[in-house]
Design a protein around this motif. Structure first.
Motif, PDB file in Angstrom:
ATOM      1  N   UNK A 236       0.827  -1.215   0.000  1.00 38.36           N
ATOM      2  CA  UNK A 236       0.000   0.000   0.000  1.00 38.36           C
ATOM      3  C   UNK A 236       0.859   1.262   0.000  1.00 38.36           C
ATOM      4  N   UNK A 237       1.964   1.243  -0.763  1.00 38.62           N
ATOM      5  CA  UNK A 237       2.862   2.407  -0.804  1.00 38.62           C
ATOM      6  C   UNK A 237       2.055   3.684  -1.041  1.00 38.62           C
ATOM      7  N   UNK A 238       2.186   4.659  -0.122  1.00 36.01           N
ATOM      8  CA  UNK A 238       1.401   5.885  -0.257  1.00 36.01           C
ATOM      9  C   UNK A 238       1.886   6.792  -1.386  1.00 36.01           C
ATOM     10  N   UNK A 239       3.165   6.686  -1.727  1.00 32.51           N
ATOM     11  CA  UNK A 239       3.771   7.360  -2.876  1.00 32.51           C
ATOM     12  C   UNK A 239       4.738   6.349  -3.488  1.00 32.51           C
ATOM     13  N   UNK A 240       5.143   6.526  -4.742  1.00 33.43           N
ATOM     14  CA  UNK A 240       5.968   5.502  -5.399  1.00 33.43           C
ATOM     15  C   UNK A 240       7.407   5.362  -4.881  1.00 33.43           C
ATOM     16  N   UNK A 241       7.930   6.362  -4.144  1.00 34.14           N
ATOM     17  CA  UNK A 241       9.355   6.426  -3.813  1.00 34.14           C
ATOM     18  C   UNK A 241       9.579   6.190  -2.330  1.00 34.14           C
ATOM     19  N   UNK A 242      10.516   5.288  -1.987  1.00 36.30           N
ATOM     20  CA  UNK A 242      10.809   4.962  -0.593  1.00 36.30           C
ATOM     21  C   UNK A 242      12.245   5.321  -0.234  1.00 36.30           C
ATOM     22  N   UNK A 243      12.395   5.983   0.900  1.00 38.60           N
ATOM     23  CA  UNK A 243      13.699   6.175   1.511  1.00 38.60           C
ATOM     24  C   UNK A 243      13.930   4.918   2.342  1.00 38.60           C
ATOM     25  N   UNK A 244      14.751   4.016   1.840  1.00 42.12           N
ATOM     26  CA  UNK A 244      14.923   2.696   2.471  1.00 42.12           C
ATOM     27  C   UNK A 244      15.815   2.749   3.705  1.00 42.12           C
ATOM     28  N   UNK A 245      16.826   3.620   3.672  1.00 40.17           N
ATOM     29  CA  UNK A 245      17.753   3.717   4.804  1.00 40.17           C
ATOM     30  C   UNK A 245      18.536   5.016   4.685  1.00 40.17           C
ATOM     31  N   UNK A 246      18.806   5.627   5.817  1.00 36.86           N
ATOM     32  CA  UNK A 246      19.714   6.773   5.872  1.00 36.86           C
ATOM     33  C   UNK A 246      20.348   6.773   7.260  1.00 36.86           C
ATOM     34  N   UNK A 247      21.668   6.770   7.288  1.00 40.59           N
ATOM     35  CA  UNK A 247      22.409   6.726   8.547  1.00 40.59           C
ATOM     36  C   UNK A 247      23.692   7.519   8.414  1.00 40.59           C
ATOM     37  N   UNK A 248      24.102   8.125   9.523  1.00 38.43           N
ATOM     38  CA  UNK A 248      25.444   8.681   9.620  1.00 38.43           C
ATOM     39  C   UNK A 248      26.048   8.192  10.925  1.00 38.43           C
ATOM     40  N   UNK A 249      27.369   8.119  10.937  1.00 35.26           N
ATOM     41  CA  UNK A 249      28.057   7.755  12.174  1.00 35.26           C
ATOM     42  C   UNK A 249      27.826   8.846  13.211  1.00 35.26           C
ATOM     43  N   UNK A 250      27.849   8.470  14.463  1.00 35.57           N
ATOM     44  CA  UNK A 250      27.535   9.385  15.563  1.00 35.57           C
ATOM     45  C   UNK A 250      28.426  10.628  15.540  1.00 35.57           C
TER      46      UNK A 250
END
Length: 168
Positions: free
Chosen positions: A91-105
């Motif tokens: 049920x994707x609300x929009x076609x594009x997904x931010x799957x992961x985003x991380x930075x080191x502490x």
């Protein structure tokens, strides 16, 4: 602090990116996941390298942020990453997904997360999943226009509840 270069990830980056992925999880989830489970889930570097080496599939992309120190060891060479792709939800609300985003502490509150988001998503409508109770991440996403859409699910890997955030 010198700003890291952001560029598309390559196969040659798999080991350094895998280390970044696991170390980011340890830093980001230290207050959310019991220590024994967190260590267990973030100790299989070979498995994570395999995941970073596997082809991504149609429309999926990853960028990495490189440590400005050219002498950094492999486990410190990548200091952040972002992954995007077509929505994986039924049920994707929009076609594009931010799957992961991380930075080191060490790079929290330096603007690197915002730079990664700009490179990967820009101002496009997108959705993502975030652990309920991950207040630092929730503040970051709110600053960038994401709001909960009322959908949640259980993440069995870390045994936490996730909520979906949406930016239209």
């Amino acid at each position: 602090m010198q700003q890291p270069e952001i560029r598309p990830a390559t196969l040659e980056d798999a080991e350094a990116a895998a280390w970044c992925h696991l170390l980011c999880w340890r830093e980001a989830y230290a207050a959310l996941v019991p220590p024994e489970l967190l260590l267990e889930r973030t100790s299989d570097v070979a498995r994570r390298i395999d995941r970073w080496s596997a082809p991504l599939g149609d429309g999926r992309r990853r960028w990495i942020a490189l440590n400005p120190d050219p002498a950094a060891p492999v486990n410190e060479r990548v200091v952040g990453f972002v992954g995007t792709g077509p929505g994986r939800d039924q049920d994707s609300p929009v076609p594009f997904e931010l799957e992961a985003i991380y930075t080191r502490q060490a790079y929290w509150k330096t603007g690197l997360g915002g730079r990664l988001l700009d490179v990967a998503v820009g101002k496009e409508p997108a959705f993502l999943w975030v652990f309920e109770g991950n207040e630092r991440a929730l503040r970051f996403y709110r600053r960038h226009g994401f709001e909960p859409d009322g959908v949640g699910k259980h993440d069995p890997y870390f045994d936490l509840h996730e909520i979906r955030l949406l930016r239209r």
